[in-house]
Design a protein around this motif. Sequence first.
Motif, PDB file in Angstrom:
ATOM      1  N   SER A 230       5.150   7.127  75.019  1.00 34.48           N
ATOM      2  CA  SER A 230       6.296   6.316  74.624  1.00 34.48           C
ATOM      3  C   SER A 230       5.952   4.834  74.611  1.00 34.48           C
ATOM      4  O   SER A 230       5.211   4.338  75.457  1.00 34.48           O
ATOM      5  CB  SER A 230       7.466   6.560  75.573  1.00 34.48           C
ATOM      6  N   SER A 231       6.504   4.123  73.642  1.00 30.39           N
ATOM      7  CA  SER A 231       6.220   2.701  73.454  1.00 30.39           C
ATOM      8  C   SER A 231       6.880   1.857  74.539  1.00 30.39           C
ATOM      9  O   SER A 231       8.084   1.961  74.773  1.00 30.39           O
ATOM     10  CB  SER A 231       6.709   2.257  72.071  1.00 30.39           C
TER      11      SER A 231
ATOM     12  N   LEU B  44      10.862   0.261  74.960  1.00 31.11           N
ATOM     13  CA  LEU B  44      11.533   0.294  76.263  1.00 31.11           C
ATOM     14  C   LEU B  44      12.032  -1.098  76.640  1.00 31.11           C
ATOM     15  O   LEU B  44      13.172  -1.258  77.086  1.00 31.11           O
ATOM     16  CB  LEU B  44      10.573   0.814  77.331  1.00 31.11           C
ATOM     17  N   VAL B  45      11.178  -2.105  76.458  1.00 32.13           N
ATOM     18  CA  VAL B  45      11.568  -3.480  76.789  1.00 32.13           C
ATOM     19  C   VAL B  45      12.762  -3.912  75.938  1.00 32.13           C
ATOM     20  O   VAL B  45      13.694  -4.563  76.425  1.00 32.13           O
ATOM     21  CB  VAL B  45      10.384  -4.439  76.597  1.00 32.13           C
TER      22      VAL B  45
ATOM     23  N   ILE C 218      17.732   4.309  69.031  1.00 29.43           N
ATOM     24  CA  ILE C 218      16.363   4.448  68.501  1.00 29.43           C
ATOM     25  C   ILE C 218      15.419   4.892  69.611  1.00 29.43           C
ATOM     26  O   ILE C 218      14.592   5.795  69.428  1.00 29.43           O
ATOM     27  CB  ILE C 218      15.892   3.124  67.867  1.00 29.43           C
ATOM     28  N   TRP C 219      15.529   4.246  70.785  1.00 29.08           N
ATOM     29  CA  TRP C 219      14.710   4.677  71.923  1.00 29.08           C
ATOM     30  C   TRP C 219      15.005   6.126  72.280  1.00 29.08           C
ATOM     31  O   TRP C 219      14.091   6.911  72.554  1.00 29.08           O
ATOM     32  CB  TRP C 219      14.983   3.777  73.133  1.00 29.08           C
ATOM     33  N   PHE C 220      16.270   6.501  72.286  1.00 28.01           N
ATOM     34  CA  PHE C 220      16.697   7.854  72.628  1.00 28.01           C
ATOM     35  C   PHE C 220      16.076   8.868  71.662  1.00 28.01           C
ATOM     36  O   PHE C 220      15.568   9.920  72.087  1.00 28.01           O
ATOM     37  CB  PHE C 220      18.225   7.912  72.573  1.00 28.01           C
ATOM     38  N   PHE C 221      16.100   8.549  70.378  1.00 23.64           N
ATOM     39  CA  PHE C 221      15.526   9.445  69.372  1.00 23.64           C
ATOM     40  C   PHE C 221      14.014   9.562  69.532  1.00 23.64           C
ATOM     41  O   PHE C 221      13.452  10.675  69.472  1.00 23.64           O
ATOM     42  CB  PHE C 221      15.864   8.947  67.968  1.00 23.64           C
ATOM     43  N   ARG C 222      13.338   8.433  69.715  1.00 22.45           N
ATOM     44  CA  ARG C 222      11.879   8.471  69.892  1.00 22.45           C
ATOM     45  C   ARG C 222      11.503   9.259  71.145  1.00 22.45           C
ATOM     46  O   ARG C 222      10.530  10.026  71.137  1.00 22.45           O
ATOM     47  CB  ARG C 222      11.342   7.043  69.990  1.00 22.45           C
TER      48      ARG C 222
ATOM     49  N   THR D  19      16.571   4.901  81.725  1.00 24.17           N
ATOM     50  CA  THR D  19      15.633   4.625  80.639  1.00 24.17           C
ATOM     51  C   THR D  19      14.223   4.392  81.162  1.00 24.17           C
ATOM     52  O   THR D  19      13.249   4.956  80.648  1.00 24.17           O
ATOM     53  CB  THR D  19      16.110   3.389  79.844  1.00 24.17           C
ATOM     54  N   VAL D  20      14.114   3.570  82.195  1.00 30.81           N
ATOM     55  CA  VAL D  20      12.789   3.262  82.758  1.00 30.81           C
ATOM     56  C   VAL D  20      12.178   4.502  83.403  1.00 30.81           C
ATOM     57  O   VAL D  20      10.988   4.799  83.210  1.00 30.81           O
ATOM     58  CB  VAL D  20      12.913   2.108  83.780  1.00 30.81           C
TER      59      VAL D  20
END
Length: 230
Positions: free
Chosen positions: A9-10, A14-15, A83-87, A204-205
């Motif tokens: 994961s990127s 995340l940031v 977008i983070w959730f999908f990735r 998330t983290v």
Amino acid sequence: MLPAGAPVSSLGLLVAAVGGLALVALCDVFSLFAGFRLRAVIDADGGFVAAPQQELDAAASLYETAGRYQVTVYLPAAIIFVIWFFRMRRNTGLMAPDQFRNGPGWAIGAWLIPLVNLWMPYRIALDMWGAATPLPAEGERYRARTWPVNLWWGLFVFSVLFNRYAGTKYKNAETLTEIKNAVVQYMAADVLHIVAAAAAVHFTVRLTAMQRLKATEGPFRPAVAKETSA
């Protein structure tokens, strides 16, 4: 075993997601300040519900400005988070496809369908949490602790519903007493938003760290070394 070249994961995404949540919380803090000021102006005359019109207009204008900031910041922050959730759904799906009850497209679609968005993203988050959790070592009993998911989702749903209730009260308020009561409820909703944002950051983290660890070190938890006496 994990598939060759399992994606990590990127950290940049995340940031961005955490930064968006932090901005949302900061806008909520500003809204709290504006709410305290508006309430203080209404109650300024010895506890009686009265206020000079000029001061009241200025305080109400500041409160409405805080509300506009909240709306302006919330939308891009929500888009980045989705977008983070999908990735994350796509990456964890490659690790354990049998863990998921729905396809990766639902990681976006679940947020857009009324009523469905009150429970389906939570189910997807639980599936991702389970997929990113390392498997127990041989002979070890291990169960993933899902409280970060439960805490985040419970606070998020409750804060959204309570915010809508407070918004209706504020919109329909006519007297200063009704406005003051509605502002107090809105302030409570802001506090819930701040706590929910903090829980979302933790979720998330943690999930990103779990996914990266499993992608780089393999699917199994390292066995705990036992001390032997000389």
